[in-house]
Design an enzyme around this catalytic site. Structure first.
Site, PDB file in Angstrom:
ATOM      1  N   ILE A  14       0.826  -1.203   0.000  1.00 30.01           N
ATOM      2  CA  ILE A  14       0.000   0.000   0.000  1.00 30.01           C
ATOM      3  C   ILE A  14       0.859   1.252   0.000  1.00 30.01           C
ATOM      4  O   ILE A  14       0.533   2.244  -0.664  1.00 30.01           O
ATOM      5  CB  ILE A  14      -0.947  -0.019   1.211  1.00 30.01           C
ATOM      6  N   TYR A  54      -0.608  -7.029  17.632  1.00 31.89           N
ATOM      7  CA  TYR A  54      -0.826  -6.250  16.417  1.00 31.89           C
ATOM      8  C   TYR A  54      -2.041  -5.338  16.577  1.00 31.89           C
ATOM      9  O   TYR A  54      -1.996  -4.150  16.250  1.00 31.89           O
ATOM     10  CB  TYR A  54      -1.018  -7.174  15.219  1.00 31.89           C
ATOM     11  N   THR A 104      -1.220  -8.079   0.854  1.00 35.54           N
ATOM     12  CA  THR A 104       0.114  -7.663   1.285  1.00 35.54           C
ATOM     13  C   THR A 104       0.614  -8.663   2.319  1.00 35.54           C
ATOM     14  O   THR A 104      -0.063  -9.642   2.637  1.00 35.54           O
ATOM     15  CB  THR A 104       0.076  -6.256   1.920  1.00 35.54           C
TER      16      THR A 104
END
Length: 272
Positions: free
Chosen positions: A23, A175, A203
């Site tokens: 991205i 995360y 990704t």
């Protein structure tokens, strides 16, 4: 506002972190194609230069619009050096895109600065960078910080007594905590900022979400759109792709914002 309505960006200077792949790379390409000067950040100078060369070769972007910069976000002293370089060389910075991110590793991992690695790379490094770039970030209309966050922030909680997750570690929880912190930071009154979940994209982070996703270019369109001064924003707003929605309730609580600032200042070594 459709992509066709987005304005040209000549004269705008944008720093995109984590711009060597995914991205970040696509965001840099889209902004440069519209005339912006893009500071293209990579973990190393070699990676940043290679990404710039790729955009020049594959997208026909004028090399003068791309400025590779480097810092390894697992080392906060490199983040400080990056900020100093940007302030000295680009004292008029219109947009900062805090995009660099990693998936928390399977095993609990601590940086040399003493922080859980995902919390540092995904949040603390961006917190420090944003604070240090304040002299360069303009107050011109349309200037802003765009934090590339995640819908997983809704599943998170910040472990105030154990932010490094040393006592009980889960990679997904670590995360998610980093993404919640980044989303909370967007509501900091010291900056004009928004956060955006660009969708599940194909990704390196995709395994945290699903087995398939849209292209990084599609996700980047939502990030690039928020960099446009013609797109009006409200400080602390959260976007799920193109739609403004409410973030997790805790993300805009004044008490949480102040508490996170105190914690972040402590962990990055800044005095209040």
């Amino acid at each position: 506002m459709s992509d066709q309505d987005l304005s040209p960006l000549p004269g705008r200077t944008v720093l995109v972190t984590g711009a060597t792949t995914g991205i970040g790379l696509e965001t840099a390409r889209q902004l440069a194609e519209r005339g912006a000067t893009v500071l293209l950040h990579g973990r190393t100078a070699e990676k940043a230069r290679a990404a710039a060369d790729r955009l020049i070769a594959t997208a026909g972007i004028d090399a003068a619009r791309l400025h590779p910069v480097a810092a390894d976000f697992t080392h906060l002293d490199e983040v400080e050096s990056l900020a100093n370089q940007v302030v000295a060389q680009h004292p008029h910075l219109d947009v900062l895109v805090n995009n660099a991110g990693i998936a928390a590793p399977e095993r609990h991992t601590v940086t040399t600065d003493g922080n859980e690695i995902a919390f540092q790379v995904n949040f603390l490094a961006h917190y420090l960078l944003t604070c240090l770039l304040e002299p360069a970030l303009t107050s011109d209309p349309g200037s802003r910080v765009v934090n590339v966050s995640s819908s997983l922030h809704r599943t998170a909680n910040i472990q105030w007594n154990d932010p490094q997750r040393a006592r009980r570690y889960s990679r997904l929880a670590a995360y998610a905590q980093s993404q919640l912190a980044l989303t909370v930071f967007a509501a900091d009154p010291r900056v004009t900022a928004v956060s955006v979940h660009p969708g599940v994209c194909d990704t390196a982070l995709m395994p945290l979400y699903a087995h398939e996703g849209v292209t990084p270019a599609e996700g980047a369109t939502h990030v690039a759109r928020l960099c446009d001064p013609a797109v009006e924003i409200v400080n602390g707003a959260y976007y799920d792709r193109a739609e403004r929605v409410a973030p997790a309730p805790v993300a805009t609580e004044d008490r949480t914002i102040k508490r996170l600032n105190r914690l972040a200042d402590l962990l990055v070594g800044r005095t209040a």
